[in-house]
Scaffold this motif. Structure first.
Motif, mmCIF file in Angstrom:
data_model
loop_
_atom_site.group_PDB
_atom_site.id
_atom_site.type_symbol
_atom_site.label_atom_id
_atom_site.label_comp_id
_atom_site.label_asym_id
_atom_site.label_seq_id
_atom_site.Cartn_x
_atom_site.Cartn_y
_atom_site.Cartn_z
ATOM 1 N N ALA A 109 0.834 -1.209 0.000
ATOM 2 C CA ALA A 109 0.000 0.000 0.000
ATOM 3 C C ALA A 109 0.869 1.259 0.000
ATOM 4 C CB ALA A 109 -0.885 -0.019 1.239
ATOM 5 N N SER A 110 0.251 2.388 -0.323
ATOM 6 C CA SER A 110 1.008 3.633 -0.288
ATOM 7 C C SER A 110 1.245 4.025 1.176
ATOM 8 C CB SER A 110 0.239 4.747 -0.998
ATOM 9 O OG SER A 110 -0.607 5.414 -0.091
ATOM 10 N N TYR A 111 2.340 4.763 1.405
ATOM 11 C CA TYR A 111 2.737 5.100 2.779
ATOM 12 C C TYR A 111 1.649 5.882 3.502
ATOM 13 C CZ TYR A 111 5.280 6.959 6.754
ATOM 14 O OH TYR A 111 5.660 7.290 8.022
ATOM 15 N N ASN A 112 1.119 6.926 2.878
ATOM 16 C CA ASN A 112 0.150 7.770 3.565
ATOM 17 C C ASN A 112 -1.149 7.013 3.878
ATOM 18 O OD1 ASN A 112 1.979 9.814 3.501
ATOM 19 N ND2 ASN A 112 0.959 10.991 1.885
ATOM 20 N N TYR A 113 -1.524 6.129 2.969
ATOM 21 C CA TYR A 113 -2.701 5.290 3.203
ATOM 22 C C TYR A 113 -2.465 4.390 4.424
ATOM 23 C CZ TYR A 113 -5.798 1.276 2.515
ATOM 24 O OH TYR A 113 -6.688 0.258 2.715
ATOM 25 N N SER A 114 -1.301 3.732 4.440
ATOM 26 C CA SER A 114 -0.987 2.843 5.569
ATOM 27 C C SER A 114 -0.891 3.625 6.859
ATOM 28 C CB SER A 114 0.349 2.129 5.360
ATOM 29 O OG SER A 114 0.332 1.420 4.165
ATOM 30 N N TYR A 115 -0.325 4.827 6.759
ATOM 31 C CA TYR A 115 -0.188 5.680 7.945
ATOM 32 C C TYR A 115 -1.559 5.874 8.600
ATOM 33 C CZ TYR A 115 1.034 9.739 10.818
ATOM 34 O OH TYR A 115 1.232 10.599 11.869
ATOM 35 N N ASP A 116 -2.533 6.285 7.814
ATOM 36 C CA ASP A 116 -3.839 6.584 8.402
ATOM 37 C C ASP A 116 -4.511 5.331 8.947
ATOM 38 O OD1 ASP A 116 -3.380 9.172 7.875
ATOM 39 O OD2 ASP A 116 -5.016 9.461 6.452
ATOM 40 N N ARG A 117 -4.300 4.225 8.283
ATOM 41 C CA ARG A 117 -4.902 2.970 8.715
ATOM 42 C C ARG A 117 -4.288 2.493 10.035
ATOM 43 N NH1 ARG A 117 -7.793 -0.949 5.852
ATOM 44 N NH2 ARG A 117 -7.326 -3.015 6.646
ATOM 45 N N ILE A 118 -2.974 2.640 10.141
ATOM 46 C CA ILE A 118 -2.266 2.092 11.307
ATOM 47 C C ILE A 118 -2.164 3.106 12.449
ATOM 48 C CG2 ILE A 118 0.013 1.294 12.076
ATOM 49 C CD1 ILE A 118 0.186 -0.050 9.210
ATOM 50 N N VAL A 119 -1.734 4.322 12.152
ATOM 51 C CA VAL A 119 -1.483 5.295 13.222
ATOM 52 C C VAL A 119 -2.795 5.698 13.917
ATOM 53 C CG1 VAL A 119 -0.480 7.560 13.761
ATOM 54 C CG2 VAL A 119 0.686 6.031 12.183
ATOM 55 N N SER A 120 -3.914 5.639 13.191
ATOM 56 C CA SER A 120 -5.209 5.980 13.793
ATOM 57 C C SER A 120 -5.630 4.973 14.873
ATOM 58 C CB SER A 120 -6.288 6.029 12.705
ATOM 59 O OG SER A 120 -6.426 4.764 12.104
ATOM 60 N N GLN A 121 -5.007 3.803 14.907
ATOM 61 C CA GLN A 121 -5.461 2.782 15.857
ATOM 62 C C GLN A 121 -5.228 3.180 17.317
ATOM 63 O OE1 GLN A 121 -7.292 0.147 15.093
ATOM 64 N NE2 GLN A 121 -7.208 0.736 12.941
ATOM 65 N N GLY A 122 -4.311 4.097 17.553
ATOM 66 C CA GLY A 122 -4.060 4.556 18.927
ATOM 67 C C GLY A 122 -5.329 5.104 19.559
ATOM 68 N N GLU A 123 -6.123 5.807 18.771
ATOM 69 C CA GLU A 123 -7.358 6.405 19.276
ATOM 70 C C GLU A 123 -8.431 5.335 19.508
ATOM 71 O OE1 GLU A 123 -5.238 8.227 17.628
ATOM 72 O OE2 GLU A 123 -5.384 10.200 18.554
ATOM 73 N N PHE A 124 -8.403 4.239 18.725
ATOM 74 C CA PHE A 124 -9.390 3.175 18.983
ATOM 75 C C PHE A 124 -9.057 2.457 20.290
ATOM 76 C CE2 PHE A 124 -9.795 3.813 14.358
ATOM 77 C CZ PHE A 124 -11.121 4.221 14.362
ATOM 78 N N LEU A 125 -7.753 2.266 20.541
ATOM 79 C CA LEU A 125 -7.354 1.644 21.806
ATOM 80 C C LEU A 125 -7.814 2.514 22.986
ATOM 81 C CD1 LEU A 125 -3.697 0.670 20.791
ATOM 82 C CD2 LEU A 125 -5.487 -0.963 21.414
ATOM 83 N N SER A 126 -7.511 3.814 22.926
ATOM 84 C CA SER A 126 -7.796 4.678 24.083
ATOM 85 C C SER A 126 -9.302 4.819 24.318
ATOM 86 C CB SER A 126 -7.158 6.056 23.893
ATOM 87 O OG SER A 126 -7.754 6.731 22.810
ATOM 88 N N THR A 127 -10.076 4.987 23.237
ATOM 89 C CA THR A 127 -11.517 5.205 23.444
ATOM 90 C C THR A 127 -12.217 3.928 23.937
ATOM 91 O OG1 THR A 127 -11.761 4.928 21.054
ATOM 92 C CG2 THR A 127 -11.901 7.166 21.919
ATOM 93 N N ARG A 128 -11.733 2.764 23.475
ATOM 94 C CA ARG A 128 -12.293 1.500 23.999
ATOM 95 C C ARG A 128 -12.060 1.429 25.500
ATOM 96 N NH1 ARG A 128 -16.203 -0.872 21.270
ATOM 97 N NH2 ARG A 128 -15.623 -1.350 19.151
ATOM 98 N N ILE A 129 -10.851 1.762 25.909
ATOM 99 C CA ILE A 129 -10.501 1.650 27.328
ATOM 100 C C ILE A 129 -11.300 2.657 28.159
ATOM 101 C CG2 ILE A 129 -8.619 1.962 29.013
ATOM 102 C CD1 ILE A 129 -6.702 0.828 26.858
#
Ligand code: ASP
Ligand code: MG
Length: 427
Positions: A109-129
């Motif tokens: 995948a392109s870098y920026n696409y992967s960035y948004d897919r992966i780096v955004s996961q930090g917020e899913f972890l925190s909001t779940r908790i």
């Protein structure tokens, strides 16, 4: 007027189990009196950690130690907040698993696409908790995936909001919950949006303040509060000024300019959506929730306090025509094209008959190729290691105090603001 309030909690406010308990207390105190939407960013330095694993993976390096540290950090927090059999363990495990799988398939995948897919996961972890913790503490809450609320284009890492679509989604998915007699607290992610195609996007680093403003704008909220580890907006970075002062009140215009000139306390895009709907913004300390903090609204402040913004590592570039003709529109348009091409952000510019001066952040990967390209057409001189100082509401005494033992290279003044490019030693 609606009574809805929007809160934003950043990484420092949820850095540990105790910090999460602290913000839950703050939420609980407001919850009874007002419908509340809470926007949360990733815990502590998680976003930096995710950028690091992404960069390791995309250069085919081993990311397992860093991934392990990221997992351990989140697990030690949930172990302190929940009993062993709680469902949050599976939820966190599933997100961490997804990150690892995405990291493994990154090369396709392109870098920026992967960035948004992966780096955004930090917020899913925190909001779940956080939402699970609120539930377990007896504070009714609903977890909402912000991708069902904020629609953007697909400019990955700097996505542009589609305001109309976002407004519709928010009135469809959030408003009815908030209209209930005793609504639960809505917990959602900052920083993230969703493209037309259903892909995760991000709004730019530190973009959670902006997310809170987007949601508040769409809900016609009564107020937005950004909870920080500082008492509010200060008139200088305490790193440079030991006697930095709290600014109790700012106009929207003041706040927009402070953020634009580089004050880091509020994300620059945050103010406009609030100003357009006349929604006040408060910046308050999660460590002293009873203190007033800073209020930003449409009124002019009563007291005028000078504010100082420092940008270090500036490169001052002076450009003049090789043939000693004047700097005219044609040259200026060439210069701007090159700046755009090399993505160099200009912090200050000054134009005189024979030269054009720019102060830019000295990121060599951008400024060196820019210098080479400019040199083909112009005489280019530069001076590095400079500082750009902006003073809002200046007076002569503050300028003199600042300039002590410094050499000034550029000065720009208007009625409210003076901007100085200086070097540390006196001439
Ligand atoms: N977690 C994201 C970042 O650190 C967004 C934010 O904190 O506002 O950039
Ligand atoms: Mg953050």
């Amino acid at each position: 007027m609606s009574a809805i309030q929007v809160f934003k909690f950043g990484g420092a406010s949820i850095i540990s189990a105790d910090a999460i308990k602290n913000i839950s207390t703050i939420i609980q105190r407001y919850k009874g009196s007002t419908p509340l939407v809470v926007v949360i960013s990733a815990m502590g330095k998680t976003t930096n950690a995710l950028e690091k694993v992404l960069n390791l993976a995309s250069s085919n390096k081993d990311f397992s130690d860093d991934m392990q540290a990221l997992s351990a950090y989140h697990y030690q927090i949930i172990e302190q907040l929940f009993p062993k059999q709680a469902s949050i363990y599976n939820e966190i495990h599933a997100i961490l698993d997804k990150i690892e799988n995405d990291l493994k398939s990154i090369s396709k995948a392109s870098y920026n696409y992967s960035y948004d897919r992966i780096v955004s996961q930090g917020e899913f972890l925190s909001t779940r908790i956080v939402s699970a913790y609120l539930q377990s503490a007896g504070i009714p809450s609903i977890y909402k995936d912000v991708r069902t609320l904020i629609r953007t284009d697909n400019t990955y890492r700097e996505a542009k909001v589609n305001w109309e679509a976002t407004g519709l989604l928010i009135s469809q998915h959030i408003q009815p919950i908030l209209n209930e007699a005793n609504p639960p607290v809505i917990i959602t992610q900052g920083f993230i949006g969703c493209s037309e195609e259903g892909e995760s996007t991000t709004l730019g680093r530190e973009g959670s303040d902006y997310s809170a403003a987007i949601i508040a704008h769409s809900l016609d909220a009564a107020c937005v509060t950004i909870w920080k580890d500082v008492p509010g907006v200060l008139n200088a970075d305490p790193q440079y000024f030991s006697d930095a002062q709290l600014l109790p009140h700012l106009s929207y215009q003041d706040a927009i300019e402070l953020a634009y000139y580089g004050a880091t306390v509020i994300h620059p895009k945050t103010m406009k959506p609030l100003q357009n709907k006349n929604i006040p913004l408060k910046v308050k300390s999660f460590l002293q929730p009873d203190a007033n903090g800073t209020l930003v609204d449409a009124k002019e402040p009563l007291a005028v306090i000078p504010s100082f913004i420092f940008k270090t590592n500036q490169l001052l570039i002076s450009i003049s025509p090789k043939d000693f003709s004047f700097i005219v529109e044609e040259n200026i348009s060439d210069i701007f094209n090159l700046l755009a091409h090399y993505r160099v952000k200009v912090n200050l510019m000054q134009h005189s008959a024979l030269s054009f001066q720019l102060s830019v952040d000295n990121d060599a990967s951008k400024t060196q190729p820019l210098y080479a390209a400019l040199s083909q057409k112009f005489i280019v001189e530069y001076r590095d290691g400079l500082e750009l100082i902006t003073v809002r509401n200046y007076n002569q005494a503050t300028i003199e105090r600042l300039m002590k033992n410094k050499t000034q290279w550029v000065e720009q003044k208007n009625s409210h603001t003076v901007r100085l490019v200086v070097s540390k030693e006196a001439n």
